[in-house]
Design a protein around this motif. Structure first.
Motif, PDB file in Angstrom:
ATOM      1  N   ASP A 180      57.814  45.380  49.870  1.00  0.00           N
ATOM      2  CA  ASP A 180      58.449  44.387  50.744  1.00  0.00           C
ATOM      3  C   ASP A 180      57.806  43.015  50.573  1.00  0.00           C
ATOM      4  O   ASP A 180      58.489  41.986  50.585  1.00  0.00           O
ATOM      5  CB  ASP A 180      58.356  44.830  52.206  1.00  0.00           C
ATOM      6  CG  ASP A 180      59.238  46.037  52.511  1.00  0.00           C
ATOM      7  OD1 ASP A 180      60.135  46.320  51.700  1.00  0.00           O
ATOM      8  OD2 ASP A 180      59.023  46.674  53.563  1.00  0.00           O
ATOM      9  N   TRP A 200      56.249  41.794  47.892  1.00  0.00           N
ATOM     10  CA  TRP A 200      56.662  41.208  46.617  1.00  0.00           C
ATOM     11  C   TRP A 200      58.093  40.695  46.693  1.00  0.00           C
ATOM     12  O   TRP A 200      58.409  39.604  46.208  1.00  0.00           O
ATOM     13  CB  TRP A 200      56.543  42.237  45.503  1.00  0.00           C
ATOM     14  CG  TRP A 200      55.170  42.370  44.933  1.00  0.00           C
ATOM     15  CD1 TRP A 200      54.364  43.452  44.980  1.00  0.00           C
ATOM     16  CD2 TRP A 200      54.420  41.356  44.258  1.00  0.00           C
ATOM     17  NE1 TRP A 200      53.166  43.195  44.367  1.00  0.00           N
ATOM     18  CE2 TRP A 200      53.169  41.916  43.909  1.00  0.00           C
ATOM     19  CE3 TRP A 200      54.679  40.034  43.907  1.00  0.00           C
ATOM     20  CZ2 TRP A 200      52.191  41.203  43.233  1.00  0.00           C
ATOM     21  CZ3 TRP A 200      53.696  39.314  43.228  1.00  0.00           C
ATOM     22  CH2 TRP A 200      52.468  39.904  42.905  1.00  0.00           C
ATOM     23  N   ARG A 201      58.980  41.465  47.322  1.00  0.00           N
ATOM     24  CA  ARG A 201      60.371  41.053  47.434  1.00  0.00           C
ATOM     25  C   ARG A 201      60.499  39.788  48.294  1.00  0.00           C
ATOM     26  O   ARG A 201      61.228  38.858  47.952  1.00  0.00           O
ATOM     27  CB  ARG A 201      61.201  42.190  48.035  1.00  0.00           C
ATOM     28  CG  ARG A 201      62.680  41.901  48.113  1.00  0.00           C
ATOM     29  CD  ARG A 201      63.488  43.165  48.345  1.00  0.00           C
ATOM     30  NE  ARG A 201      62.988  43.936  49.482  1.00  0.00           N
ATOM     31  CZ  ARG A 201      62.331  45.093  49.364  1.00  0.00           C
ATOM     32  NH1 ARG A 201      62.088  45.590  48.168  1.00  0.00           N
ATOM     33  NH2 ARG A 201      61.908  45.741  50.439  1.00  0.00           N
ATOM     34  N   SER A 202      59.769  39.751  49.400  1.00  0.00           N
ATOM     35  CA  SER A 202      59.787  38.566  50.260  1.00  0.00           C
ATOM     36  C   SER A 202      59.263  37.342  49.527  1.00  0.00           C
ATOM     37  O   SER A 202      59.803  36.236  49.658  1.00  0.00           O
ATOM     38  CB  SER A 202      58.946  38.834  51.513  1.00  0.00           C
ATOM     39  OG  SER A 202      58.801  37.678  52.292  1.00  0.00           O
ATOM     40  N   LYS A 262      59.318  36.698  46.260  1.00  0.00           N
ATOM     41  CA  LYS A 262      60.281  36.225  45.269  1.00  0.00           C
ATOM     42  C   LYS A 262      61.483  35.561  45.932  1.00  0.00           C
ATOM     43  O   LYS A 262      61.963  34.523  45.473  1.00  0.00           O
ATOM     44  CB  LYS A 262      60.724  37.402  44.405  1.00  0.00           C
ATOM     45  CG  LYS A 262      59.615  37.972  43.526  1.00  0.00           C
ATOM     46  CD  LYS A 262      59.983  39.295  42.902  1.00  0.00           C
ATOM     47  CE  LYS A 262      61.088  39.130  41.889  1.00  0.00           C
ATOM     48  NZ  LYS A 262      61.363  40.413  41.185  1.00  0.00           N
ATOM     49  N   GLU A 263      61.973  36.148  47.011  1.00  0.00           N
ATOM     50  CA  GLU A 263      63.137  35.583  47.702  1.00  0.00           C
ATOM     51  C   GLU A 263      62.809  34.222  48.313  1.00  0.00           C
ATOM     52  O   GLU A 263      63.611  33.292  48.247  1.00  0.00           O
ATOM     53  CB  GLU A 263      63.617  36.547  48.782  1.00  0.00           C
ATOM     54  CG  GLU A 263      64.254  37.820  48.227  1.00  0.00           C
ATOM     55  CD  GLU A 263      64.599  38.817  49.318  1.00  0.00           C
ATOM     56  OE1 GLU A 263      64.218  38.560  50.491  1.00  0.00           O
ATOM     57  OE2 GLU A 263      65.237  39.844  49.001  1.00  0.00           O
ATOM     58  N   ARG A 264      61.638  34.081  48.924  1.00  0.00           N
ATOM     59  CA  ARG A 264      61.262  32.811  49.541  1.00  0.00           C
ATOM     60  C   ARG A 264      61.119  31.714  48.494  1.00  0.00           C
ATOM     61  O   ARG A 264      61.629  30.604  48.685  1.00  0.00           O
ATOM     62  CB  ARG A 264      59.943  32.970  50.310  1.00  0.00           C
ATOM     63  CG  ARG A 264      59.443  31.661  50.914  1.00  0.00           C
ATOM     64  CD  ARG A 264      58.280  31.875  51.845  1.00  0.00           C
ATOM     65  NE  ARG A 264      57.168  32.537  51.188  1.00  0.00           N
ATOM     66  CZ  ARG A 264      56.058  32.905  51.824  1.00  0.00           C
ATOM     67  NH1 ARG A 264      55.951  32.712  53.113  1.00  0.00           N
ATOM     68  NH2 ARG A 264      55.072  33.477  51.162  1.00  0.00           N
ATOM     69  N   ASN A 265      60.467  32.026  47.399  1.00  0.00           N
ATOM     70  CA  ASN A 265      60.309  31.027  46.345  1.00  0.00           C
ATOM     71  C   ASN A 265      61.655  30.618  45.766  1.00  0.00           C
ATOM     72  O   ASN A 265      61.881  29.440  45.461  1.00  0.00           O
ATOM     73  CB  ASN A 265      59.404  31.561  45.245  1.00  0.00           C
ATOM     74  CG  ASN A 265      57.942  31.576  45.661  1.00  0.00           C
ATOM     75  OD1 ASN A 265      57.593  30.994  46.678  1.00  0.00           O
ATOM     76  ND2 ASN A 265      57.111  32.248  44.907  1.00  0.00           N
ATOM     77  N   ALA A 266      62.563  31.575  45.607  1.00  0.00           N
ATOM     78  CA  ALA A 266      63.891  31.263  45.077  1.00  0.00           C
ATOM     79  C   ALA A 266      64.654  30.349  46.029  1.00  0.00           C
ATOM     80  O   ALA A 266      65.313  29.399  45.602  1.00  0.00           O
ATOM     81  CB  ALA A 266      64.670  32.550  44.841  1.00  0.00           C
ATOM     82  N   ARG A 267      64.569  30.618  47.331  1.00  0.00           N
ATOM     83  CA  ARG A 267      65.248  29.763  48.314  1.00  0.00           C
ATOM     84  C   ARG A 267      64.681  28.353  48.303  1.00  0.00           C
ATOM     85  O   ARG A 267      65.429  27.369  48.386  1.00  0.00           O
ATOM     86  CB  ARG A 267      65.113  30.367  49.713  1.00  0.00           C
ATOM     87  CG  ARG A 267      65.950  31.624  49.943  1.00  0.00           C
ATOM     88  CD  ARG A 267      66.051  31.941  51.415  1.00  0.00           C
ATOM     89  NE  ARG A 267      64.752  32.164  52.016  1.00  0.00           N
ATOM     90  CZ  ARG A 267      64.148  33.356  52.093  1.00  0.00           C
ATOM     91  NH1 ARG A 267      64.752  34.427  51.589  1.00  0.00           N
ATOM     92  NH2 ARG A 267      62.965  33.480  52.663  1.00  0.00           N
TER      93      ARG A 267
END
Length: 349
Positions: A158, A160-162, A164-169
């Motif tokens: 979770d 790692w997924r958070s 990557k998602e935050r950086n992408a946003r």
């Protein structure tokens, strides 16, 4: 005036882009429908949004580094948990084998009837009970360790997924604002070029400035910059020597009064394009040239740090920058070295 060679910076790609666009037929086409004040306000608003987005991006990047370190620590703990589970499994096997050898599932009553020494049997049975207790404890401990392991693996995934998602946003947000800002800057510059070509200034635009909390008497004319062409340097774009100090900044960057003073002139024609001249106590004058817009009127009293305009590339300029001068009079030809002048006032450029 023209700024000289500058150091490479991701914030200073616009002059290079200008050259490429000239070769391709000019800057991108943008709508000219908005009035000057609206275009200036859009640039100022987007400039602040871009600054905020950059700050959020940097904060997110730092938080991501911390989170990455935490995840790595978690993964090291998971490795240790796996080792402990392996040891527990070995213990369970050892205890089970010992129980099997000591009688297994034969009922206690039958064992006592068959035993030649019941007292010795009871003593052995107590050992079996203790072994059963140790077995149960080991099983419980193993199950708890396995649950911790599964929970740790889930939390690591979770995290790692958070991350990557935050950086992408953050990347998408930052790029979106910068794209809008680039278009707004060209719109503002187009309107500035039109007014300079017509020799008619558009007048001051009123922008919402951030609260001025500075207590400094003197400060640089822009907040973030790189120095380019310096005072008294040679260049093919001016007839003799460079008369000021150039600050390499993007179109629309807020330009501020370096100290308290009063506006003595606002003009928009000639080699300097749109320019503002300010008189300061003590008899010195400062000039802010190649602007895309002005935010003050002639005769207006200024405080240190108050905006006088937005940077651009009007007049005799090859790319976005602020041409800044310190003069003994309001007129060209009376300039002194701005770097030394600032140093005398404890401001290092």
């Amino acid at each position: 005036m023209r700024h000289g060679p500058r150091r490479t910076s991701t914030s200073l790609v616009l002059p290079v882009l200008l050259c490429a666009l000239v070769a391709l037929g000019g800057p991108p086409t943008v709508s000219q429908g908005a009035e000057g004040p609206e275009a200036s306000a859009d640039v100022a608003r987007l400039f602040e949004e871009a600054s905020t987005a950059t700050q959020r991006y940097e904060a997110g990047r730092k938080a991501a580094s911390v989170q990455k370190a935490e995840v790595r620590t978690m993964e090291r703990l998971l490795v240790r948990e796996r080792r402990q589970i392996s040891v527990l499994h070995d213990d369970l096997g050892r205890i089970a084998r010992a129980q099997y050898r000591s009688g297994g599932d034969i009922p206690l009553t039958a064992q006592m009837l068959l035993a030649g020494n019941p007292e010795k049997l009871m003593h052995g049975q107590r050992a079996v009970w203790q072994a059963d207790l140790a077995l149960n404890n080991a099983v419980d401990k193993s199950r708890r360790a396995e649950r911790r392991l599964a929970d740790g693996q889930r939390r690591a995934a979770d995290a790692w997924r958070s991350l990557k998602e935050r950086n992408a946003r953050l990347v998408i947000l930052k790029k979106g604002i910068e794209s809008k800002l680039e278009a707004a800057r060209w719109q503002l510059q187009g309107q500035a070029d039109t007014s300079v070509a017509a020799g008619k200034c558009r007048g001051a635009v009123r922008l919402k400035e951030p609260k001025n909390s500075t207590t400094r008497a003197w400060l640089p004319p822009v907040e973030k910059y790189e120095l380019s062409a310096g005072f008294d340097s040679a260049g093919e774009r001016w007839s003799h020597r460079h008369t000021g100090q150039d600050f390499a900044v993007d179109i629309g960057t807020p330009v501020r009064a370096v100290g308290a003073g009063r506006v003595v002139s606002v003009s928009c024609g000639g080699a300097f394009g749109i320019e503002v001249v300010v008189r300061h106590p003590g008899g010195y004058y400062t000039q802010y040239a190649h602007l895309a817009a002005v935010t003050v009127d002639q005769g207006q009293k200024l405080r240190a740090g108050q905006w006088v305009g937005q940077s651009g590339t009007t007049g005799n300029s090859t790319g976005p920058h602020l041409h800044f001068e310190v003069r003994l009079t309001p007129y060209l030809g009376s300039g002194v070295d701005p770097v030394k002048w600032f140093a005398e006032r404890h401001v290092k450029l």
